[in-house]
Design a protein around this motif. Structure first.
Motif, PDB file in Angstrom:
ATOM      1  N   SER A 424      81.883  17.508 150.319  1.00 61.96           N
ATOM      2  CA  SER A 424      81.634  16.722 149.111  1.00 61.96           C
ATOM      3  C   SER A 424      82.830  16.707 148.172  1.00 61.96           C
ATOM      4  CB  SER A 424      80.402  17.274 148.373  1.00 61.96           C
ATOM      5  OG  SER A 424      80.644  18.578 147.894  1.00 61.96           O
ATOM      6  N   PHE A 425      83.835  17.548 148.465  1.00 59.63           N
ATOM      7  CA  PHE A 425      85.031  17.602 147.629  1.00 59.63           C
ATOM      8  C   PHE A 425      86.136  16.751 148.247  1.00 59.63           C
ATOM      9  CE2 PHE A 425      82.691  21.273 146.305  1.00 59.63           C
ATOM     10  CZ  PHE A 425      82.968  21.383 144.953  1.00 59.63           C
ATOM     11  N   PRO A 426      86.877  16.030 147.418  1.00 55.08           N
ATOM     12  CA  PRO A 426      87.955  15.184 147.962  1.00 55.08           C
ATOM     13  C   PRO A 426      89.007  15.972 148.733  1.00 55.08           C
ATOM     14  CG  PRO A 426      87.505  14.651 145.652  1.00 55.08           C
ATOM     15  CD  PRO A 426      86.732  15.889 145.963  1.00 55.08           C
ATOM     16  N   ILE A 536      77.097  24.200 139.473  1.00 57.52           N
ATOM     17  CA  ILE A 536      76.035  25.198 139.483  1.00 57.52           C
ATOM     18  C   ILE A 536      75.337  25.100 140.826  1.00 57.52           C
ATOM     19  CG2 ILE A 536      74.440  23.610 138.356  1.00 57.52           C
ATOM     20  CD1 ILE A 536      73.046  25.978 137.110  1.00 57.52           C
ATOM     21  N   GLY A 537      75.198  26.236 141.480  1.00 56.80           N
ATOM     22  CA  GLY A 537      74.527  26.289 142.769  1.00 56.80           C
ATOM     23  C   GLY A 537      73.082  26.713 142.582  1.00 56.80           C
ATOM     24  N   ARG A 547      72.338  24.169 146.893  1.00 59.15           N
ATOM     25  CA  ARG A 547      72.711  22.800 146.535  1.00 59.15           C
ATOM     26  C   ARG A 547      73.525  22.858 145.262  1.00 59.15           C
ATOM     27  NH1 ARG A 547      74.352  18.379 145.671  1.00 59.15           N
ATOM     28  NH2 ARG A 547      73.260  16.378 145.791  1.00 59.15           N
ATOM     29  N   LEU A 548      74.639  22.131 145.230  1.00 55.66           N
ATOM     30  CA  LEU A 548      75.556  22.173 144.095  1.00 55.66           C
ATOM     31  C   LEU A 548      75.372  20.951 143.199  1.00 55.66           C
ATOM     32  CD1 LEU A 548      78.797  23.376 145.917  1.00 55.66           C
ATOM     33  CD2 LEU A 548      77.189  24.752 144.602  1.00 55.66           C
ATOM     34  N   HIS A 567      65.505  13.125 145.679  1.00 50.87           N
ATOM     35  CA  HIS A 567      65.750  12.439 146.938  1.00 50.87           C
ATOM     36  C   HIS A 567      64.531  12.576 147.835  1.00 50.87           C
ATOM     37  CE1 HIS A 567      70.041  11.704 146.201  1.00 50.87           C
ATOM     38  NE2 HIS A 567      70.045  12.886 145.613  1.00 50.87           N
ATOM     39  N   PRO A 568      64.155  11.544 148.551  1.00 51.30           N
ATOM     40  CA  PRO A 568      63.002  11.645 149.450  1.00 51.30           C
ATOM     41  C   PRO A 568      63.190  12.779 150.457  1.00 51.30           C
ATOM     42  CG  PRO A 568      63.679   9.362 149.201  1.00 51.30           C
ATOM     43  CD  PRO A 568      64.739  10.201 148.541  1.00 51.30           C
ATOM     44  N   GLY A 569      62.287  13.709 150.469  1.00 48.83           N
ATOM     45  CA  GLY A 569      62.388  14.840 151.394  1.00 48.83           C
ATOM     46  C   GLY A 569      63.372  15.904 150.974  1.00 48.83           C
ATOM     47  N   GLY A 570      64.016  15.743 149.816  1.00 44.63           N
ATOM     48  CA  GLY A 570      65.003  16.723 149.360  1.00 44.63           C
ATOM     49  C   GLY A 570      64.328  17.997 148.870  1.00 44.63           C
ATOM     50  N   LEU A 571      64.628  19.116 149.528  1.00 50.11           N
ATOM     51  CA  LEU A 571      63.983  20.375 149.182  1.00 50.11           C
ATOM     52  C   LEU A 571      64.357  20.811 147.771  1.00 50.11           C
ATOM     53  CD1 LEU A 571      62.284  22.849 150.018  1.00 50.11           C
ATOM     54  CD2 LEU A 571      64.395  23.857 150.940  1.00 50.11           C
ATOM     55  N   CYS A 572      65.668  20.862 147.490  1.00 50.60           N
ATOM     56  CA  CYS A 572      66.118  21.367 146.199  1.00 50.60           C
ATOM     57  C   CYS A 572      65.819  20.374 145.079  1.00 50.60           C
ATOM     58  CB  CYS A 572      67.609  21.678 146.251  1.00 50.60           C
ATOM     59  SG  CYS A 572      68.191  22.631 144.828  1.00 50.60           S
ATOM     60  N   SER A 573      66.133  19.102 145.284  1.00 47.41           N
ATOM     61  CA  SER A 573      65.898  18.117 144.230  1.00 47.41           C
ATOM     62  C   SER A 573      64.412  17.974 143.938  1.00 47.41           C
ATOM     63  CB  SER A 573      66.496  16.763 144.613  1.00 47.41           C
ATOM     64  OG  SER A 573      65.826  16.218 145.744  1.00 47.41           O
TER      65      SER A 573
END
Length: 735
Positions: A424-426, A536-537, A547-548, A567-573
């Motif tokens: 996710s980082f450039p 923040i993790g 998840r960051l 997010h659909p099905g996203g555990l953390c979100s």
């Protein structure tokens, strides 16, 4: 090498240099106190006049001494009994006891020899040598950290302990070098390791044989000011062959007691002047103000010792113990680690254990210890390299690339590079890629092609391990259990919900600022220090991979804030967007130094869409210096997901944001943030030509569209996003 030269003398000699510094600091007070307490001679007073005044009061005077502080002491015999006193030069009378200060004597013995005689003097000399090594190596490390000697006082970042350590060092290092160097000189002189170099005139063989010539009539004493006097010794009563002995700042001479003639004289030699100057610099005798300054600097030693130990302990906590670590010269496999936060060391320990169990002799060390000349029996080198910030070397790999590029030729040892990062980082695994490219340019034989591990994936690591085992001809199963970061419990205090109509449920979650321990404040651990744009993790319940999220607040805001889209099905979100005030989550902090606005006054162009507004809003909130900020924000619909819409009017009134341009993608005329940039092309191009910094946060597709739009806007000016990135004026935080 320099870091090791600095670390080990400091740790081994910590107690010794602390005693040296504290006792030296205490002793530095006495010369100043003595000068303040002792009566001083009036300007122009001669030794002849002083001797006459004292002899009038104490007819049996035998010696007059003047210390560097100006204190005058007389010694006499009165009816066979010795006497001594501090003298008031105005009257010649005693005003205070001449007995030595017992506290000063005790501290002096402690400082010189630990009350252990010559053995103690040698030990304290070793402490002074350690302090000199620490000072010189520390100065080199400070220069390296600040970017060169010209940037000696550049602003520092990082944990408080590290910043405090460097701040004290760059102010007091001159005093440390001066004190330790002069201490070593004086020790060498004590043990007669230096030439004497003194010039003492020979005792006169012919004298007048007469006695009783008054000192106040002697021409030499009349011409010698008291300010230059060190000592005047009177001849022994009744001995016509004895003489007056005069010692001054210029030299030593003998005077006839019968007529006052100067019988012999010897000037101070250059060597004596150097020795006396060194004594003055070390003790402060004759330079009380300098002594106090050096004493104040010496107080920095225990503070630096404490912060140095904290830095060392923090480094050790991030590095697991490697059992069965073979010496570099006897190892078949050299395993070098470049880690910032310590997680890569865990993978190295797993690999080291597996290779050792397979019969390999393995040496594991940080990449900063790279020394191919030591690898006498090595058949392969394996590099596990993380990346710090926007492609920089991590802490344990400092200097590796420089040494690799400086080598004349590649050794006949095959090399494998494994990068660790987050896609996710450039700058994903950028440092590992740089290392692999540099090694290839040097002609290193390739053991395995460059490979990468995304988000500390045990599956990726096991896959790479099987490939390594195939090359080595051994069965290599790498079963790595990632060590989860230490988390802090955060309590939700408020939430604001958006996006239900779009539908894209999103919430701005604000957590209470957690309690931070003193140790975390010193080391910068936990949530002791963070800025908007840091990460923040969140460790979800039932999950193993954190998840960051980008922070929308900084330490000074007094709370922790993130923007989360479900997010659909996203555990953390899913868990986060279901939180209610009073609920808690487990979280940890990860710095993101590559995505910060910096302290420049140049304009900022902030570009984001959706939840990417989080850190950008944090930058605006923290813009108390009214830096020009131009914010381009893309949303689906202003009635449902205009995040921070309530705050922006106030921020504009306060001057925290200069201009806000929005783009709505779900209206009658879909308009995206890259379209908003094109509609403001003239102003955007002018801002960038004038030095503006561009910061982009959001999804990958949005970031790609923004880069394409900026390429079109900047083409007439001969600029590109790639050029801006190379200049550090274009940064992204994409997911």
């Amino acid at each position: 090498m320099i870091r090791a030269l600095h670390r080990w003398p400091g740790l081994l000699a910590l107690a010794l240099v602390t005693i040296l510094s504290l006792s030296g600091a205490a002793l530095s007070v006495f010369p100043a106190a003595e000068r303040l307490a002792a009566p001083q001679a009036e300007a122009g007073l001669t030794v002849a006049a002083l001797a006459d005044r004292i002899q009038t009061v104490y007819p049996g005077v035998e010696q007059i001494r003047r210390s560097p502080s100006g204190r005058i002491t007389a010694y006499w015999f009165d009816q066979g009994a010795p006497g001594a006193a501090v003298i008031d030069p105005v009257t010649g009378e005693g005003v205070a006891s001449a007995d030595p200060n017992q506290a000063e004597r005790w501290l002096t013995n402690l400082h010189r020899s630990l009350f252990l005689g010559d053995g103690g003097r040698i030990a304290m000399a070793a402490g002074a040598a350690a302090m000199l090594i620490l000072s010189l190596s520390g100065a080199a490390l400070v220069a390296r950290r600040t970017g060169g000697w010209r940037h000696w006082f550049a602003r520092l970042r990082g944990p408080l302990a590290g910043r405090l350590h460097v701040e004290i060092a760059r102010i007091a290092v001159v005093g440390f070098v001066l004190s330790s160097t002069t201490a070593l000189w004086m020790t060498a002189s004590t043990f007669d390791l230096l030439p004497d170099g003194s010039a003492i005139p020979a005792m006169p063989t012919e004298v007048s044989g007469a006695t009783g010539f008054a000192p106040d009539r002697m021409a030499t004493l009349q011409q010698t000011p008291v300010a230059e006097l060190r000592e005047l010794s009177f001849p022994y009563p009744g001995d016509a062959t004895d003489v007056f002995t005069l010692k001054t700042d210029r030299g030593t001479g003998y005077l006839d007691q019968g007529d006052g003639d100067l019988l012999a004289w010897a000037d101070l030699t250059g060597w004596e002047r150097v020795s006396e100057t060194i004594y003055m610099l070390h003790t402060g005798q004759g330079a009380a103000t300098l002594g106090l300054v050096l004493g104040l600097m010496a107080l920095g030693v225990p503070a630096m010792g404490a912060t140095g130990v904290l830095i060392w302990l923090a480094g050790r906590r991030g590095r697991p113990r490697i059992r069965g670590n073979q010496p570099a010269g006897r190892a078949e496999t050299i395993l070098l680690v470049g880690s910032e936060g310590g997680s890569t060391w865990g993978f190295a320990a797993t690999l080291h254990t597996a290779l050792t169990q397979a019969g390999q002799k393995v040496h594991t060390a940080p990449m900063s210890a790279f020394a191919p000349e030591r690898y006498a029996t090595a058949q392969r080198i394996i590099l596990l390299a993380a990346t710090y910030g926007d492609g920089a070397a991590p802490a344990s790999a400092k200097g590796f690339l420089e040494r690799l590029n400086a080598s004349d030729r590649a050794p006949d040892i095959s090399l494998a590079v494994l990068g660790f990062g987050d896609r996710s980082f450039p700058a994903y695994c950028a440092f590992a890629r740089d290392v692999a490219a540099a090694a290839q340019a040097k002609g290193w034989p390739e053991l395995l092609p460059l490979d990468t591990i995304d988000r500390q994936s045990p599956q990726d690591f096991a896959r790479w391990g099987r490939a390594l085992g195939d090359v080595l001809g051994i069965a290599l199963e790498l079963t790595h259990q990632p060590v989860q970061p230490q988390t802090t419990t955060l309590t939700l205090v408020s939430r604001r919900d958006y996006g239900a109509e779009v539908p894209a449920p999103t919430a701005i979650l604000r957590f209470a600022f957690p309690r931070v321990s003193l140790g975390q404040r010193l080391l910068g651990g936990g949530f002791a220090r963070f800025q908007a744009g840091d990460l923040i993790g969140i460790l979800p319940e039932g999950g193993t991979v954190p998840r960051l999220y980008s922070l929308a607040s900084g330490r000074r805001d007094g709370f922790i804030e993130i923007v989360v889209k479900k997010h659909p099905g996203g555990l953390c979100s899913g868990q986060l967007t279901a939180l209610e005030p009073g609920d808690t989550v487990s979280a940890f902090l990860r710095p993101n130094p590559g995505f910060r606005p910096g302290r420049s006054r140049a304009p900022l162009i902030l570009i984001g869409a959706g939840t990417g507004i989080g850190p950008l809003a944090g930058f605006v909130r923290g813009n108390t210096r009214r830096r020009p900020i131009h914010l381009f924000f893309g949303m689906r619909h202003p009635d449902s997901d205009f995040f921070y819409g309530e705050e922006f009017p106030g921020w504009q009134d306060e001057g925290r944001v200069s201009r806000l341009v929005t783009a709505v993608s779900r209206g009658a005329r879909p308009h995206y943030v890259q379209d908003a940039l094109r509609s403001e092309a003239t102003q955007v191009a002018e801002l960038i030509r004038n030095g503006a910094r561009v910061m982009v946060c959001g999804g990958r597709d949005m970031a790609a569209g923004v880069a394409e739009a900026l390429a079109e806007i900047l083409a007439p000016a001969g600029l590109t996003p790639a050029v801006l990135k190379a200049e550090g004026r274009y940064v992204e935080d994409v997911y």
